[in-house]
Scaffold this motif. Structure first.
Motif: not given
Length: 124
Positions: A9-17, A101-110, A113-117
């Motif tokens: 959970l801590a790792l997941e929260l770091a990503i959403y932060q 790996t860049t596009q994959s990382s950008l996709d994951q961050l997107e 972001k949608r989940i966070h929103e």
């Protein structure tokens, strides 16, 4: 919460932060280097590898090698960031946009972001 899942959970929260208002990546870098020195980082990575259940129980040598290679790559990255900051190296010209790996990382961050929103909208 089950202790077993708290680190996940801590790792997941770091990503959403990263999607929170006021998130400042440079502050995270400074906080990290104020908290950890290179020796502590190295010792912690070694401890994590040695005590990970998959590391001890797995007979899969490829999986073990991957974890060790990743740990070494992570250590190299952290030391490089340390040098960038202490030697005041300008990294504005670095371009990793063509990395596989860049596009994959950008996709994951997107996605995060949608989940966070979504959850931010529920909470508000």
């Amino acid at each position: 919460m089950n202790q077993k899942y708290s680190s996940v959970l801590a790792l997941e929260l770091a990503i959403y932060q990263v999607h929170e208002d006021g998130y400042e990546p440079t502050e995270k870098i400074v906080e990290f280097w104020k908290k950890y020195d290179i020796n502590t980082i190295q010792n912690t990575i070694n401890t994590v590898l040695k005590h990970a259940p998959a590391y001890r129980k797995s007979g899969n040598i490829v999986q073990l090698c991957h974890k060790q290679i990743f740990a070494v790559d992570l250590m190299r990255l952290l030391i490089a960031y340390f040098h960038i900051h202490t030697d005041r190296i300008d990294i504005s010209q670095l371009d990793i946009s063509d990395a596989a790996t860049t596009q994959s990382s950008l996709d994951q961050l997107e996605i995060t972001k949608r989940i966070h929103e979504f959850f931010g909208g529920i909470i508000d």
